[in-house]
Design a protein around this motif. Structure first.
Motif, mmCIF file in Angstrom:
data_model
loop_
_atom_site.group_PDB
_atom_site.id
_atom_site.type_symbol
_atom_site.label_atom_id
_atom_site.label_comp_id
_atom_site.label_asym_id
_atom_site.label_seq_id
_atom_site.Cartn_x
_atom_site.Cartn_y
_atom_site.Cartn_z
ATOM 1 N N MET A 1 50.884 27.694 58.665
ATOM 2 C CA MET A 1 50.599 29.016 58.151
ATOM 3 C C MET A 1 50.228 29.944 59.307
ATOM 4 O O MET A 1 49.567 29.539 60.248
ATOM 5 C CB MET A 1 49.408 28.979 57.191
ATOM 6 N N LEU A 2 50.632 31.168 59.176
ATOM 7 C CA LEU A 2 50.266 32.164 60.163
ATOM 8 C C LEU A 2 48.804 32.546 59.997
ATOM 9 O O LEU A 2 48.232 32.410 58.913
ATOM 10 C CB LEU A 2 51.133 33.411 59.982
ATOM 11 N N ARG A 3 48.215 33.039 61.061
ATOM 12 C CA ARG A 3 46.806 33.433 61.023
ATOM 13 C C ARG A 3 46.533 34.445 59.918
ATOM 14 O O ARG A 3 45.535 34.342 59.207
ATOM 15 C CB ARG A 3 46.383 34.001 62.372
ATOM 16 N N THR A 4 47.429 35.406 59.740
ATOM 17 C CA THR A 4 47.218 36.421 58.700
ATOM 18 C C THR A 4 47.275 35.800 57.310
ATOM 19 O O THR A 4 46.549 36.223 56.410
ATOM 20 C CB THR A 4 48.249 37.562 58.803
ATOM 21 N N GLN A 5 48.135 34.783 57.134
ATOM 22 C CA GLN A 5 48.217 34.107 55.844
ATOM 23 C C GLN A 5 46.934 33.324 55.559
ATOM 24 O O GLN A 5 46.462 33.296 54.425
ATOM 25 C CB GLN A 5 49.425 33.168 55.799
ATOM 26 N N VAL A 6 46.378 32.695 56.582
ATOM 27 C CA VAL A 6 45.127 31.955 56.427
ATOM 28 C C VAL A 6 43.995 32.919 56.090
ATOM 29 O O VAL A 6 43.181 32.653 55.202
ATOM 30 C CB VAL A 6 44.800 31.130 57.688
ATOM 31 N N GLN A 7 43.958 34.050 56.775
ATOM 32 C CA GLN A 7 42.918 35.052 56.509
ATOM 33 C C GLN A 7 43.042 35.594 55.090
ATOM 34 O O GLN A 7 42.045 35.789 54.398
ATOM 35 C CB GLN A 7 42.989 36.182 57.527
ATOM 36 N N SER A 8 44.267 35.820 54.650
ATOM 37 C CA SER A 8 44.498 36.314 53.298
ATOM 38 C C SER A 8 44.061 35.274 52.266
ATOM 39 O O SER A 8 43.416 35.612 51.268
ATOM 40 C CB SER A 8 45.982 36.642 53.105
ATOM 41 N N ALA A 9 44.396 34.011 52.516
ATOM 42 C CA ALA A 9 43.995 32.935 51.600
ATOM 43 C C ALA A 9 42.484 32.802 51.569
ATOM 44 O O ALA A 9 41.891 32.617 50.500
ATOM 45 C CB ALA A 9 44.641 31.615 52.020
ATOM 46 N N ALA A 10 41.837 32.905 52.718
ATOM 47 C CA ALA A 10 40.372 32.793 52.773
ATOM 48 C C ALA A 10 39.715 33.937 52.012
ATOM 49 O O ALA A 10 38.731 33.727 51.284
ATOM 50 C CB ALA A 10 39.896 32.766 54.221
ATOM 51 N N ALA A 11 40.256 35.141 52.137
ATOM 52 C CA ALA A 11 39.703 36.287 51.415
ATOM 53 C C ALA A 11 39.871 36.101 49.906
ATOM 54 O O ALA A 11 38.946 36.385 49.130
ATOM 55 C CB ALA A 11 40.380 37.575 51.874
ATOM 56 N N ALA A 12 41.030 35.610 49.487
ATOM 57 C CA ALA A 12 41.253 35.359 48.059
ATOM 58 C C ALA A 12 40.330 34.252 47.565
ATOM 59 O O ALA A 12 39.765 34.353 46.469
ATOM 60 C CB ALA A 12 42.715 34.979 47.819
ATOM 61 N N PHE A 13 40.154 33.216 48.379
ATOM 62 C CA PHE A 13 39.274 32.102 48.011
ATOM 63 C C PHE A 13 37.857 32.605 47.768
ATOM 64 O O PHE A 13 37.198 32.183 46.814
ATOM 65 C CB PHE A 13 39.280 31.051 49.120
ATOM 66 N N MET A 14 37.388 33.521 48.575
ATOM 67 C CA MET A 14 36.038 34.058 48.424
ATOM 68 C C MET A 14 35.879 34.780 47.088
ATOM 69 O O MET A 14 34.783 34.821 46.539
ATOM 70 C CB MET A 14 35.686 34.987 49.586
#
Length: 82
Positions: A1-14
């Motif tokens: 996964m790209l860094r932006t995808q990980v950041q997006s997933a982490a934000a959604a997870f929160m």
């Protein structure tokens, strides 16, 4: 996964991790799915939410962590009609 995808997933997870304990339990998952379905104007089926949660909880510990959540998101994107 790209860094932006990980950041997006982490934000959604929160958004799902309502008590900020680092995992999403079934109750948190159901509350968020209910809110999202109301926003979309669709009814949420408790059994469907439970099945989705069970699929995401790959280690069967009763909670979904960030890694499991990212797998769930990736699988849901694959199934989305193009």
């Amino acid at each position: 996964m790209l860094r932006t995808q990980v950041q997006s997933a982490a934000a959604a997870f929160m958004q799902y991790d309502l008590d900020r304990d680092g995992v999403v339990g079934l109750q948190d998952f159901h509350l968020v799915m209910h809110a999202l379905s109301q926003h979309a104007g669709k009814a949420v089926d408790h059994d469907d939410v439970r099945r989705m949660f069970s699929l995401a909880d790959m280690d069967d510990n009763g909670a979904v962590d960030l890694n499991e959540f990212m797998v769930l998101r990736r699988e849901m994107r694959k199934r989305r009609p193009k």
